[in-house]
Design an enzyme around this catalytic site. Sequence first.
Site, PDB file in Angstrom:
ATOM      1  N   LYS A 246       0.698  -1.095  -0.608  1.00 24.08           N
ATOM      2  CA  LYS A 246      -0.158   0.243  -0.055  1.00 24.08           C
ATOM      3  C   LYS A 246       0.924   1.418   0.294  1.00 24.08           C
ATOM      4  O   LYS A 246       0.718   1.938  -0.874  1.00 24.08           O
ATOM      5  CB  LYS A 246      -0.774  -0.078   1.411  1.00 24.08           C
ATOM      6  CG  LYS A 246      -1.584   1.221   0.967  1.00 24.08           C
ATOM      7  CD  LYS A 246      -3.015   0.592   2.417  1.00 24.08           C
ATOM      8  CE  LYS A 246      -3.153   0.783   3.936  1.00 24.08           C
ATOM      9  NZ  LYS A 246      -2.074   1.849   4.031  1.00 24.08           N
TER      10      LYS A 246
ATOM     11  N   GLY B 211      -4.135   7.820   5.933  1.00 22.31           N
ATOM     12  CA  GLY B 211      -3.418   9.308   6.451  1.00 22.31           C
ATOM     13  C   GLY B 211      -2.025   9.602   5.808  1.00 22.31           C
ATOM     14  O   GLY B 211      -1.424  10.105   5.308  1.00 22.31           O
TER      15      GLY B 211
ATOM     16  N   ARG C 184      -6.860  13.146  12.358  1.00 25.63           N
ATOM     17  CA  ARG C 184      -5.869  12.580  12.964  1.00 25.63           C
ATOM     18  C   ARG C 184      -4.693  14.169  13.069  1.00 25.63           C
ATOM     19  O   ARG C 184      -5.161  14.358  11.803  1.00 25.63           O
ATOM     20  CB  ARG C 184      -5.682  11.695  11.425  1.00 25.63           C
ATOM     21  CG  ARG C 184      -5.950  10.338  11.911  1.00 25.63           C
ATOM     22  CD  ARG C 184      -5.697   9.385  11.268  1.00 25.63           C
ATOM     23  NE  ARG C 184      -4.106   8.787  11.033  1.00 25.63           N
ATOM     24  CZ  ARG C 184      -3.765   7.657  10.348  1.00 25.63           C
ATOM     25  NH1 ARG C 184      -4.609   7.484   9.595  1.00 25.63           N
ATOM     26  NH2 ARG C 184      -2.494   7.977  10.441  1.00 25.63           N
TER      27      ARG C 184
ATOM     28  N   GLN D 209       5.512   8.760   6.705  1.00 30.27           N
ATOM     29  CA  GLN D 209       4.434  10.178   6.365  1.00 30.27           C
ATOM     30  C   GLN D 209       4.866  11.468   5.821  1.00 30.27           C
ATOM     31  O   GLN D 209       5.182  12.396   5.353  1.00 30.27           O
ATOM     32  CB  GLN D 209       2.864   9.603   7.572  1.00 30.27           C
ATOM     33  CG  GLN D 209       2.815   8.555   6.593  1.00 30.27           C
ATOM     34  CD  GLN D 209       1.336   7.969   6.585  1.00 30.27           C
ATOM     35  OE1 GLN D 209       0.703   9.235   7.980  1.00 30.27           O
ATOM     36  NE2 GLN D 209       0.715   7.514   6.757  1.00 30.27           N
TER      37      GLN D 209
ATOM     38  N   ASP E 165       2.504  -0.775  11.843  1.00 25.41           N
ATOM     39  CA  ASP E 165       1.338  -1.290  10.967  1.00 25.41           C
ATOM     40  C   ASP E 165       1.130  -2.979  11.724  1.00 25.41           C
ATOM     41  O   ASP E 165      -0.311  -2.919  11.598  1.00 25.41           O
ATOM     42  CB  ASP E 165       1.129  -0.831  10.055  1.00 25.41           C
ATOM     43  CG  ASP E 165       0.926   0.272   9.372  1.00 25.41           C
ATOM     44  OD1 ASP E 165       0.375   1.080  10.487  1.00 25.41           O
ATOM     45  OD2 ASP E 165       1.502   0.277   7.957  1.00 25.41           O
TER      46      ASP E 165
ATOM     47  N   ARG F  66      -6.952  -2.949  10.170  1.00 24.69           N
ATOM     48  CA  ARG F  66      -6.230  -4.572  10.343  1.00 24.69           C
ATOM     49  C   ARG F  66      -6.647  -4.355  11.830  1.00 24.69           C
ATOM     50  O   ARG F  66      -6.451  -5.471  12.168  1.00 24.69           O
ATOM     51  CB  ARG F  66      -4.722  -3.155  11.139  1.00 24.69           C
ATOM     52  CG  ARG F  66      -4.244  -2.844   9.740  1.00 24.69           C
ATOM     53  CD  ARG F  66      -2.515  -2.311  10.074  1.00 24.69           C
ATOM     54  NE  ARG F  66      -1.812  -1.498   8.243  1.00 24.69           N
ATOM     55  CZ  ARG F  66      -1.530  -2.118   7.397  1.00 24.69           C
ATOM     56  NH1 ARG F  66      -1.733  -3.328   7.200  1.00 24.69           N
ATOM     57  NH2 ARG F  66      -1.634  -1.216   6.368  1.00 24.69           N
TER      58      ARG F  66
HETATM   59  C1  S3P Z   1       3.300   4.861   5.952  1.00 22.28           C
HETATM   60  C2  S3P Z   1       4.007   5.146   7.072  1.00 22.28           C
HETATM   61  C3  S3P Z   1       2.836   4.534   8.207  1.00 22.28           C
HETATM   62  C4  S3P Z   1       1.916   3.356   8.906  1.00 22.28           C
HETATM   63  C5  S3P Z   1       1.178   4.093   7.292  1.00 22.28           C
HETATM   64  C6  S3P Z   1       1.879   3.854   6.083  1.00 22.28           C
HETATM   65  C7  S3P Z   1       3.742   5.108   4.846  1.00 22.28           C
HETATM   66  O1  S3P Z   1       2.981   5.976   8.754  1.00 22.28           O
HETATM   67  O2  S3P Z   1       1.280   3.788   9.885  1.00 22.28           O
HETATM   68  O3  S3P Z   1       0.033   3.100   7.425  1.00 22.28           O
HETATM   69  O4  S3P Z   1       2.683   4.320   3.711  1.00 22.28           O
HETATM   70  O5  S3P Z   1       4.536   6.268   4.977  1.00 22.28           O
HETATM   71  P1  S3P Z   1       4.375   7.342   9.818  1.00 22.28           P
HETATM   72  O6  S3P Z   1       5.109   7.151   9.123  1.00 22.28           O
HETATM   73  O7  S3P Z   1       2.676   8.121  10.718  1.00 22.28           O
HETATM   74  O8  S3P Z   1       3.995   6.344  11.072  1.00 22.28           O
END
Ligand code: S3P
Length: 419
Positions: free
Chosen positions: A22, A91, A119, A166, A304, A376
């Site tokens: 993903k 997110g 969030r 992220q 995750d 999840r």
């Molecule tokens: C993700 C980073 C993670 C993860 C999310 C996907 C990404 O979040 O929990 O499901 O694709 O960069 P954080 O970077 O906020 O921890």
Amino acid sequence: MSAQEIEPISSLTGKINVPGDKSISHRVLMLAALANGKSEISGLSLGQDVQQTESIISALGAKIERKNGTLTITGGEFQQPNSVLDVGNSGTGIRLFTGLLSGIPIQTTINGDSSIQSRPMDRVISPLQKMGAEIKSKGNKGYAPLEITGKELTGIEYEMPIPSAQVKSAILFAGLSAQDTTTVIESHATRTHTEELMAKCGINIESKQGRIILRPSKPEPFKHYVEGDPSQAAFWAVGGVIVPHSHIEVENVYSGTARTGFIDVLHRMGADIQHNPETGTLVARSSSLHATKVESHEIPSMIDEIPILAVAAACAEGTTVFEGLGELKVKETNRLETIQSELSRMGVTIRVEEDSLIVSGGSITGGSVHSHGDHRIAMASAIAALVGETTTQINGWEAVSTSYPKFEEDLASLTGKST
Ligand code: S3P
């Protein structure tokens, strides 16, 4: 709202190809939309989150053609969309697009579902504003919907206050159109997909000892096959280990070390799992598990996977402690709360102490649980239900489609109940 009943099972056997990762899927779509020319992507996640990202790049002007599971995306210039960009439950979608759109001369409003609106977005708004971005919360300050007016940005040097791929990626996407170099400094390694994929598209980016340095440039068109999602493979790895007489092989899993921390933890617990990082094959067999302690510094590499690792802990001998789970409070749900509440409903002795989760191993009875809209939590409950004493009802089952619409079909194929 749909409910799913899961019965206890005596074994799980077979081979599974999990959906495309993903995180990678979101990023390749965004980079293809930016690149001048045709990019080809195969193996993309078919989950709802990624479909939202696909719709957004299309609203921004990318042309998408789909043939036999391969997407050809013609990117280049962005156009002003004529409606709000909707990330759904994602997110990653909202945070990365906020970075990407901050330096592009159009005005956009980006929003998502009720979970997204609760969030925190300050974590990206604040560094992006330091780069010169104009981002306004249209509702509560620091929360979506966000109105982004593209501006000329300047590169920054940013030391990450929290480990978050992220946030890192939002800054790097903004850095593509900024003047000067952008540097992100990480004290805890997080998933490296943005750096890896940007380098693949010819962007001048280097990563050394926690410093990621990006010089502004436009991505070149590229071809990419998205490997299987390790976060989905984790459900089958745990299922294969906790259900007696089981043998599951998951093929083609992305195996970068920032994503495979769950395998290390399961090994420590005594799980019979073979992982070949070269081929991405993961083989899990029934095993007796014992408790472990998972420390804060390990969490980013399995951020995750805590819901499904909590299920493994519930089946282990002894008490497992997961420390440093503060970030779980701001996921699709407050996962510290939802893991605790739903596994308790299934008869697990589990408690939260500040940012730690403490799980006593023992039996899982089963019962009636709720996903709370969190994919999840739904899938972790389904795997726990396989070793329950009675049938478990999972309410809010539709959440699974966020990332793994084929979960039920794959489960049926492993239980021998597929049609
Ligand atoms: C993700 C980073 C993670 C993860 C999310 C996907 C990404 O979040 O929990 O499901 O694709 O960069 P954080 O970077 O906020 O921890």
